[in-house]
Every structure is written in structure tokens, then in C-alpha cells.
Scaffold this motif. Structure first.
Motif, PDB file in Angstrom:
ATOM      1  N   ARG A  82      36.819  36.792  37.345  1.00  0.00           N
ATOM      2  CA  ARG A  82      37.706  37.060  38.491  1.00  0.00           C
ATOM      3  C   ARG A  82      39.165  36.884  38.089  1.00  0.00           C
ATOM      4  NH1 ARG A  82      33.511  34.391  41.268  1.00  0.00           N
ATOM      5  NH2 ARG A  82      34.590  32.403  41.088  1.00  0.00           N
ATOM      6  N   ALA A  83      39.458  35.833  37.334  1.00  0.00           N
ATOM      7  CA  ALA A  83      40.832  35.593  36.888  1.00  0.00           C
ATOM      8  C   ALA A  83      41.309  36.737  35.987  1.00  0.00           C
ATOM      9  CB  ALA A  83      40.926  34.266  36.148  1.00  0.00           C
ATOM     10  N   GLU A  85      40.316  39.865  36.084  1.00  0.00           N
ATOM     11  CA  GLU A  85      40.570  41.035  36.927  1.00  0.00           C
ATOM     12  C   GLU A  85      41.926  40.926  37.610  1.00  0.00           C
ATOM     13  OE1 GLU A  85      38.863  43.861  37.088  1.00  0.00           O
ATOM     14  OE2 GLU A  85      37.634  42.984  35.513  1.00  0.00           O
ATOM     15  N   ILE A  86      42.278  39.740  38.085  1.00  0.00           N
ATOM     16  CA  ILE A  86      43.584  39.536  38.719  1.00  0.00           C
ATOM     17  C   ILE A  86      44.690  39.769  37.702  1.00  0.00           C
ATOM     18  CG2 ILE A  86      45.099  37.787  39.726  1.00  0.00           C
ATOM     19  CD1 ILE A  86      42.553  36.622  41.063  1.00  0.00           C
ATOM     20  N   PHE A  90      47.594  42.654  37.685  1.00  0.00           N
ATOM     21  CA  PHE A  90      49.008  42.289  37.587  1.00  0.00           C
ATOM     22  C   PHE A  90      49.673  43.015  36.422  1.00  0.00           C
ATOM     23  CE2 PHE A  90      52.257  39.607  35.626  1.00  0.00           C
ATOM     24  CZ  PHE A  90      53.172  39.567  36.660  1.00  0.00           C
ATOM     25  N   SER A 131      53.834  40.594  42.208  1.00  0.00           N
ATOM     26  CA  SER A 131      52.493  40.023  42.208  1.00  0.00           C
ATOM     27  C   SER A 131      51.625  40.859  43.127  1.00  0.00           C
ATOM     28  CB  SER A 131      52.551  38.578  42.705  1.00  0.00           C
ATOM     29  OG  SER A 131      51.256  38.110  42.897  1.00  0.00           O
ATOM     30  N   ILE A 133      48.672  39.965  44.375  1.00  0.00           N
ATOM     31  CA  ILE A 133      47.696  39.140  45.054  1.00  0.00           C
ATOM     32  C   ILE A 133      47.785  39.362  46.559  1.00  0.00           C
ATOM     33  CG2 ILE A 133      46.967  36.772  45.518  1.00  0.00           C
ATOM     34  CD1 ILE A 133      48.041  36.092  42.728  1.00  0.00           C
ATOM     35  N   SER A 134      46.670  39.645  47.182  1.00  0.00           N
ATOM     36  CA  SER A 134      46.524  39.812  48.629  1.00  0.00           C
ATOM     37  C   SER A 134      47.403  40.911  49.190  1.00  0.00           C
ATOM     38  CB  SER A 134      46.837  38.498  49.343  1.00  0.00           C
ATOM     39  OG  SER A 134      45.972  37.491  48.923  1.00  0.00           O
TER      40      SER A 134
END
Length: 150
Positions: A82-83, A85-86, A90, A131, A133-134
Motif C-alpha cells: 500500500r505504501a 502504491e501511494i 505521488f 500530494s 493523498i485523499s
């Protein structure tokens, strides 16, 4: 794992099973007898007995400590994937040559001393290394931009 029974109860049941085995023609009759005395499922006691034999090396199978370690390692691998993929998302969003102008929904963050720094307004509107994220882009120099997911 369900902890309906305490470890002491498990040890007591297995000890009683060991004592009852010689009095019964096969393992399952001993298991049913002891389980009935203790008010538990015969299947629970049978599984405990089998697990104890595997852990002792008397029966083929994966010992409990190895199974627990495998489960812990699988969780760690999933977390690392998961990390990754993030991080990939990015890095792909910050690829060289991919610079976009601030979107219409960019809200510049207020600065206290804009008049002291002649480049402050240019920095506050810069979109630099967002970023992903979300769905929220947070540029390095203070502008806040909502991201629709391009």
C-alpha cells in the motif's frame, strides 16, 4: 483467534483428554466424553488436541508459532505494498515536465509578511510537488488545491 476459553481451561481440557484416552476405544469417544464433562464443543477440543500434536511435531502441519509469524509477515507485506502504491502515485504526479497552472479552486494561504518578500505572492500560488493523498493537493509553498483525480 476466538478467545472464548482461557489458556488454563485449554490446558485442563487437554490434560483431562490425555487421562481419558486409555478408557475409550478411540480418540473421538474420549473427546466427546471430556467435552461433555466440561460443557464445550467436541470439535473445539479435537482441534486443540490436533494443534498440540502439530506443535509438538507428532503430526505433520505448520506449527502455531510459524503460522503466527507468517500472518504477521503477510500483514507487513500488504502494508508495504500500500505504501509503495501511494509513493508511485505521488512520483507519477510529480514527474518532470508535468507542471500545471493553479486550478480555479486553488485557495492561497494567507501570509503575514507578504510586503517584506517580493516573491511571496508568486510562491503562495505555486503548484510544486503536490500530494495525491485523499484527492487533496497540498503544494509546497502554501496554496491549497482540491483535486478531482486526473
Amino acid at each position: 483467534m476466538n478467545q472464548k476459553y482461557s489458556p488454563e481451561m485449554r490446558e485442563r481440557a487437554l490434560r483431562m483428554l490425555d487421562e481419558a484416552k486409555p478408557d475409550h476405544p478411540n480418540l473421538m469417544t474420549a473427546v466427546r466424553h471430556v467435552a461433555g464433562l466440561l460443557g464445550m464443543s467436541a470439535e473445539t477440543l479435537r482441534v486443540w488436541h490436533r494443534r498440540r500434536e502439530v506443535d509438538a511435531g507428532q503430526r505433520p502441519g505448520v506449527p502455531s508459532d510459524v503460522a503466527e509469524e507468517n500472518a504477521r509477515l503477510r500483514r507487513a507485506v500488504a502494508e508495504l505494498r500500500r505504501a509503495n502504491e501511494i509513493l508511485k502515485a505521488f512520483l507519477s504526479s510529480t514527474a518532470p515536465g508535468r507542471r500545471s497552472a493553479p486550478a480555479e479552486n486553488t485557495v492561497p494561504c494567507p501570509r503575514q509578511h507578504d510586503d517584506e518578500d517580493p516573491l511571496a505572492s508568486a510562491r503562495s500560488n505555486a503548484v510544486s510537488r503536490p500530494s495525491m493523498i485523499s484527492g487533496l493537493r497540498v503544494p509546497r509553498f502554501g496554496a491549497l488545491e482540491l483535486h478531482d483525480g486526473d
